[in-house]
Design a protein around this motif. Structure first.
Motif, PDB file in Angstrom:
ATOM      1  N   TYR A 139     -10.403   1.791  -8.225  1.00  0.00           N
ATOM      2  CA  TYR A 139     -10.439   0.482  -8.894  1.00  0.00           C
ATOM      3  C   TYR A 139     -11.451  -0.473  -8.292  1.00  0.00           C
ATOM      4  O   TYR A 139     -11.818  -1.458  -8.892  1.00  0.00           O
ATOM      5  CB  TYR A 139      -9.050  -0.155  -8.876  1.00  0.00           C
ATOM      6  N   LEU A 140     -11.918  -0.167  -7.070  1.00  0.00           N
ATOM      7  CA  LEU A 140     -12.878  -1.079  -6.441  1.00  0.00           C
ATOM      8  C   LEU A 140     -14.316  -0.733  -6.796  1.00  0.00           C
ATOM      9  O   LEU A 140     -15.246  -1.387  -6.335  1.00  0.00           O
ATOM     10  CB  LEU A 140     -12.702  -1.050  -4.923  1.00  0.00           C
TER      11      LEU A 140
ATOM     12  N   ALA B 141       4.477   3.301  -7.147  1.00  0.00           N
ATOM     13  CA  ALA B 141       4.195   2.875  -8.518  1.00  0.00           C
ATOM     14  C   ALA B 141       2.711   2.625  -8.725  1.00  0.00           C
ATOM     15  O   ALA B 141       2.194   2.734  -9.833  1.00  0.00           O
ATOM     16  CB  ALA B 141       4.971   1.598  -8.817  1.00  0.00           C
ATOM     17  N   ASP B 142       2.018   2.285  -7.635  1.00  0.00           N
ATOM     18  CA  ASP B 142       0.597   1.978  -7.761  1.00  0.00           C
ATOM     19  C   ASP B 142      -0.204   3.268  -7.722  1.00  0.00           C
ATOM     20  O   ASP B 142      -0.129   4.021  -6.747  1.00  0.00           O
ATOM     21  CB  ASP B 142       0.198   1.072  -6.600  1.00  0.00           C
ATOM     22  N   PRO B 143      -0.949   3.571  -8.783  1.00  0.00           N
ATOM     23  CA  PRO B 143      -1.714   4.823  -8.770  1.00  0.00           C
ATOM     24  C   PRO B 143      -2.749   4.882  -7.646  1.00  0.00           C
ATOM     25  O   PRO B 143      -3.093   5.966  -7.180  1.00  0.00           O
ATOM     26  CB  PRO B 143      -2.382   4.846 -10.142  1.00  0.00           C
ATOM     27  N   ALA B 144      -3.208   3.712  -7.185  1.00  0.00           N
ATOM     28  CA  ALA B 144      -4.284   3.712  -6.192  1.00  0.00           C
ATOM     29  C   ALA B 144      -3.828   4.257  -4.847  1.00  0.00           C
ATOM     30  O   ALA B 144      -4.650   4.673  -4.042  1.00  0.00           O
ATOM     31  CB  ALA B 144      -4.818   2.298  -6.000  1.00  0.00           C
TER      32      ALA B 144
ATOM     33  N   ASN C 224       3.671   1.557  -2.078  1.00  0.00           N
ATOM     34  CA  ASN C 224       4.471   1.649  -3.288  1.00  0.00           C
ATOM     35  C   ASN C 224       3.921   2.735  -4.196  1.00  0.00           C
ATOM     36  O   ASN C 224       2.781   2.684  -4.636  1.00  0.00           O
ATOM     37  CB  ASN C 224       4.428   0.296  -3.997  1.00  0.00           C
TER      38      ASN C 224
ATOM     39  N   GLN D  81       0.821  -1.212   0.000  1.00  0.00           N
ATOM     40  CA  GLN D  81       0.000   0.000   0.000  1.00  0.00           C
ATOM     41  C   GLN D  81       0.854   1.261   0.000  1.00  0.00           C
ATOM     42  O   GLN D  81       0.343   2.361   0.000  1.00  0.00           O
ATOM     43  CB  GLN D  81      -0.926   0.001   1.219  1.00  0.00           C
TER      44      GLN D  81
END
Lengths: 957, 125
Positions: free
Chosen positions: A800-801, A784-787, A782, A780
């Protein structure tokens, strides 16, 4: 009736001082009227009995019995109750929670009545314990004060221990006599005295009585009990409860007394108490402390009289009990007034109260004169009887000496008490004393009047009642005695006068030469502190228990399991029957290769799960899921759709809940990653544990296999198969079994389920995870993750959910419908409350997972606690409903209802039982889920602070 | 587990058998794809096909069979279809997201050049 009153009083509003007092006095007046009304009956020598069946098959009855003695004590109790209630009305501050006070007071009165009137020994012990309990609650009434709590604990410990001794003694007595009924017991005194068990029985009963009546060496709790409000002190701890021990001794006097053990134990304890306590009393600075010690010494005096054992001494004992109750209760109330008005009870400060509150002071002086045994007051009479009895004692002269010494001491402390009323009025009191309200003084006036009347015309006032009580105890032994003020110049009178004079001299000497008011410790005897001994004993007990615990027990689960398993394996190996043969041919016959393959996969999964459990929990969990699915398929193949369905649901819920919990476990690194060598000892330990686990598992497998290959006899399953439809009203045997035949089991199980979920909730509510699992996990964090640039709420609503969330919201009504369907068909087809509950829980879990805790809780009010409560109540109500129709608990009944839309459905009562199971399952699952979900919320709320905590921790290390 | 199989009319048998075989084939191909396809983003399609088409065929076979056996239209299977259609995409989406995340973490997808290589071809392991 007092108990009902206590119940009502407990529910009255906080400020209902008047109403409470009215209620309590009403009850006391009723009791008094009933008691007085019974007087003619009792006076005619009759014993009133009333009996209810309690446990007739065990020879126990709820029986009430009233004879002269009980009547006298009852009358005393009722009068004092009335006066104390009146007094308490004015004493208690409006800020105190009065309902609690009156409720406890009435509860105490009820239990005291129970002690007095019990016609059955066991029942008497029961009420006896209730008085201890009520006393505990009343002492700790001001529970914000440490001394009140301490005193309450001490008194409860001492009196309850005594109560336990008493119970044992009474049981032994009942065994000797063969009956617990008081009438039977009292009739066979000779038998009891001759019995080999006499001494232990007597000692145990005496212990009970002496702890209650604060006799040496158990006297120490009473002064500490003075932390209670003054009405309580005057009521319980001088007039009534402490007299219960005396009452018991008087009650059992006819059967236990007359032996040398009786005399030595009872009289010995009495003398020690009497002398020590009266000596202590002289050196108290607190008014209530003085009165407490004087109470103890008077109780000692009564005990001595009982110990002397002659009939005349008995008369004196009963008489003194009454007298003491009157003057001591009035003294306590007077002290309460002084405390109330002047704000202090310290005798070093109080001076010249006679000028400020003349009326109360006069009353108190008269009462303390009665305490000192001044002629024309009731104390004088009984004290004189005491002196004359000591003269006639057969074991030497020292008893008379002790009596005179006691007389001197008691005069001295009475003088000490009286002294506060004289002298120059003190100026530095916390508040300016003045006369109390009219009705607050009334109880004192009444009691002092009693002292005077009894003291001047004893024969007319108290004579008949006393005679009644004495006769009921002594029967034909009743001696001739005369209650008169003037018996002529004889030795007892000389002793009285001598004691009075010497007491005055002694006090003056102490005052002038020994600097009495400045002595903090009681000379010579201050080392005999029972309270100190008590505290050290308990300290020792706590420390000792701690030591024993460290030796014999552990908080780590591994050693516990090790011991349990080893013992199990050893005992199994010892008990292993020789004739067991494993016939493996049976297993390989008709082997379905596909089934075998399935099981191979399942077993591989299980072994893999165990293999990975230490360092890769997630993998282990997934493998565990594989095993679960295989089990589920196995059930299906063996045509157990019910179990398969349940298994599937259980696996799902378990996997999700464990998954949620896994996040809070710190990661474990293997030794290779950490670059450390595992020492040989560790390898040894692990191999030992491994082999133990292996043997245990093998043993269990062997056991199950053996059970399965053992040829079937007539088993209970046939019975269930046959009866399910006819008697349980359902064709799904498993369900009928659960909710009907073994409903009681199921009830216990759902209770366990409830307890477990509540425990999980309670544990997680204050759960603080290990520092290394506090920060957000790497996944959670990182970038790199757009979320990760979104909050959880945003992820769920627009991130995304969103799509899965919307989909699932669409499906959840369907899941609920399926749950309902499974539930409805449960009794006849695969399904039932348990599966339905799990299904519903899964619907909710899915929502939590995809929509997020915040979103779901803003829209859906879940209240798992109510689900649990509802489920348990429904189950109980269903079970208890059978009683209404005269059947045993949990008997089920089937009816067929015709509903307009659904057609005919059949409704067994087990249906409602199942409803309860359903609710409990839903409630407990959701409760655990909520606990876990909120754990995640909490840590998200303050990632900054936890991060810094973690860093400081790292720096420190 | 004993099912009494009544003789079905021939044409019904043919239809049922055809759909069953078709469904079986599709599922088999899906399984093969799962095994053989080189890249995760390609592999994810294989079970999707198996689920939608294969399960659909088998469900149709089941509908036809039971309608014939019970002499009334049996369409429970439609419900199953709906649920499968509703739930399968969710699973696929979540799995794919996890894969994308993994690749982002490993630097296999470069966000600075979004159009260059939307679905990178993984090397054969």
């Amino acid at each position: 009736m007092p108990f009902v009153g206590s119940f009502i009083a407990a529910f009255m509003p906080e400020d209902a001082r008047n109403r409470e007092a009215w209620l309590a006095s009403f009850i006391a007046v009723c009791g008094l009227v009933v008691t007085l009304w019974l007087y003619p009956l009792v006076a005619s020598g009759e014993v009133i009995r009333y009996r209810l069946e309690w446990m007739p098959e065990m020879g126990l009855y709820f029986s009430l019995r009233m004879d002269g003695l009980a009547w006298l004590f009852m009358a005393l109790l009722e009068v004092i109750t009335l006066l104390v209630v009146l007094y308490a009305r004015y004493y208690m501050s409006p800020k105190d929670p009065v309902p609690r006070f009156f409720s406890f007071l009435l509860a105490f009165k009820g239990s005291m009545v129970g002690v007095l009137l019990s016609g059955n020994l066991i029942q008497m012990v029961l009420f006896w314990e209730l008085t201890s309990l009520a006393s505990f609650l009343l002492i700790s009434y001001w529970h914000h004060r440490a001394d009140a709590r301490r005193g309450a604990r001490m008194s409860l410990t001492v009196t309850a221990t005594g109560g336990l001794c008493l119970l044992t003694g009474v049981l032994m007595l009942g065994h000797i006599v063969g009956s617990y009924e008081l009438d039977d017991v009292l009739a066979v005194g000779d038998l009891v005295r001759a019995h080999p068990w006499y001494v232990p029985t007597f000692i145990l009963i005496a212990l009970g009585a002496m702890t209650k009546s604060a006799q040496f060496p158990f006297h120490f709790w009473l002064p500490h009990a003075m932390a209670a409000p003054t009405p309580v002190s005057s009521y319980l701890h001088s007039a009534t409860m402490v007299k219960a021990g005396i009452f018991l001794l008087i009650r059992l006097w006819p059967i236990l007394s007359g032996t040398s053990e009786w005399t030595w134990v009872v009289a010995g304890a009495g003398i020690c108490t009497m002398l020590l306590a009266s000596f202590f009393a002289i050196f108290q600075h607190d008014l209530k402390g003085l009165l407490a010690y004087s109470t103890i010494s008077h109780l000692g005096l009564i005990t001595v009289l009982l110990g002397i054992g002659s009939p005349l001494a008995m008369v004196a004992a009963i008489f003194h009990t009454l007298n003491h109750a009157t003057f001591k209760a009035s003294l306590f109330m007077a002290v309460g007034i002084i405390d109330h008005e002047s704000g202090t009870r310290d005798m070093r400060q109080l001076r010249g109260l006679l000028h400020m509150m003349p009326y109360t002071s006069t009353l108190a002086i008269i009462a303390s004169a009665a305490m000192a045994g001044v002629p024309l007051l009731n104390g004088f009479l009984s004290k004189e009887m005491f002196f004359s009895e000591t003269l006639h004692w057969g074991y030497g002269k020292w008893m008379s000496v002790a009596a005179i010494v006691y007389g001197i001491f008691s005069v001295a402390y009475s003088l000490r008490f009286i002294y506060v009323f004289f002298g120059k009025p003190a100026q530095d009191l916390p508040s300016q004393p003045h006369e109390p309200p009219r009705w607050m003084r009334f109880p004192v006036e009444f009691l002092v009047l009693c002292c005077l009347i009894v003291g001047i015309i004893p024969g007319l006032s108290i004579g008949p009642m006393l005679h009644l009580a004495v006769e009921s105890v002594l029967g034909t032994q009743t001696p001739h005695y005369s209650l008169a003020v003037w018996h002529g110049f004889n030795t007892p009178l000389m002793m009285s006068i001598g004691a009075l004079a010497l007491g005055v001299v002694f006090y003056t000497v102490l005052r002038l030469f020994a600097n009495l008011t400045h002595i903090d410790k009681v000379p010579v005897f201050h080392r005999f502190s029972g309270a100190q001994a008590y505290e050290s004993f308990f300290l020792w007990l706590t420390v000792g228990a701690g030591r024993v615990e460290t030796w014999l027990s552990t908080r780590r689960i591994q050693p516990q399991i090790l011991v349990i398993l080893s013992v199990a394996i050893i005992s199994a190996a010892v008990a292993w029957p020789k004739e067991v043969k494993f016939d493996f041919a049976l297993a390989t016959k008709d082997l379905d290769p596909w089934f075998a393959l399935l099981w191979l996969i399942g077993c591989t999964c299980a072994v893999g799960a165990a293999w990975q459990a230490k360092y890769h929990r997630l993998r282990a969990l997934i493998l565990l899921g594989g095993t679960g699915v295989i089990t589920c398929i196995t059930f299906l193949m063996l045509s157990a759709p019910d179990l398969a369905l349940t298994q599937l649901m259980v696996e799902t819920v378990t996997a999700i809940l464990i998954l949620l919990g896994l996040r809070w476990l710190p990661a474990r690194l293997s030794p290779k990653e950490l670059n450390i060598e595992v020492p040989l000892t560790v390898w040894g330990r692990r191999s030992r544990d491994f082999s133990l686990a292996f043997i245990a598992g093998l043993g269990m497998a062997g056991l199950s296999y053996w059970v399965m290959i053992t040829p079937k006899h007539e088993t209970i399953s046939d019975f269930f198969m046959l009866r399910a439809l006819t008697e349980g009203g359902g064709s799904n045997v498993v369900n009928v079994l659960l909710v009907d035949f073994r409903g009681f089991d199921t009830m216990g199980e759902i209770c366990v389920l409830t307890i477990v979920s509540l425990t999980v909730y309670a544990l997680l509510r204050r759960f603080r995870p290990a520092p290394e699992s506090m920060p957000l996990p790497a996944q959670q964090n990182n970038l790199a993750d757009p979320a990760i640039r979104q909050t959880p709420q945003q992820q769920a609503s627009v991130g995304y959910l969103m799509v899965p969330g919307v989909y699932l919201r669409l499906i959840s009504p369907v899941i609920v419908l399926i749950a309902a369907y499974l539930f409805m068909r449960g009794h006849n087809m695969p399904g039932g409350g348990f599966v339905a509950g799990l299904t519903l829980a899964i619907a909710i879990i899915l929502q939590y997972m995809l929509a997020g805790t915040t979103w779901i809780e803003a829209r859906l009010i879940l209240r798992p606690g109510r689900w649990l409560a509802f489920g348990l109540s429904v189950v109980l109500a269903t079970g208890a409903g059978a009683w209404l129709f005269g059947y045993p608990f949990l008997t089920s009944h089937t009816t067929h209802l015709t509903l307009p839309l659904l057609g005919e459905i059949h409704v067994p009562s087990a249906f409602f039982f199942d409803l309860g199971v359903f609710a409990v399952v839903v409630g407990s699952t959701i409760l655990i889920l909520v606990a876990l979900a909120h754990q995640a919320l909490r840590s998200h709320r303050q990632p900054g602070s936890t991060q810094s905590d973690y860093q400081t921790l790292k720096e420190l290390n | 587990m004993i099912y009494v199989i009544e003789p079905l009319p021939l044409w019904i048998s043919v239809i049922v058998a055809a759909f069953l075989i078709l469904g079986g084939l599709i599922v088999f191909i899906g399984g093969l794809g799962l095994l053989r396809l080189p890249n995760f983003y390609q592999r994810i399609h294989a079970p999707a096909i198996a689920i939608t088409l294969g399960a659909g065929s088998i469900l149709i076979a089941s509908m036809v069979y039971f309608s014939s056996v019970e002499s009334r239209p049996v369409i429970h299977e439609l419900l199953i279809t709906i649920f499968v259609f509703l739930t399968a995409p969710i699973t696929s989406m979540l799995i794919m997201r996890a894969a994308v995340y993994r690749d982002l973490q490993d630097g296999k997808i470069d966000y600075s050049k979004p159009s260059s290589q939307p679905f990178p071809v993984e090397k054969e392991d």
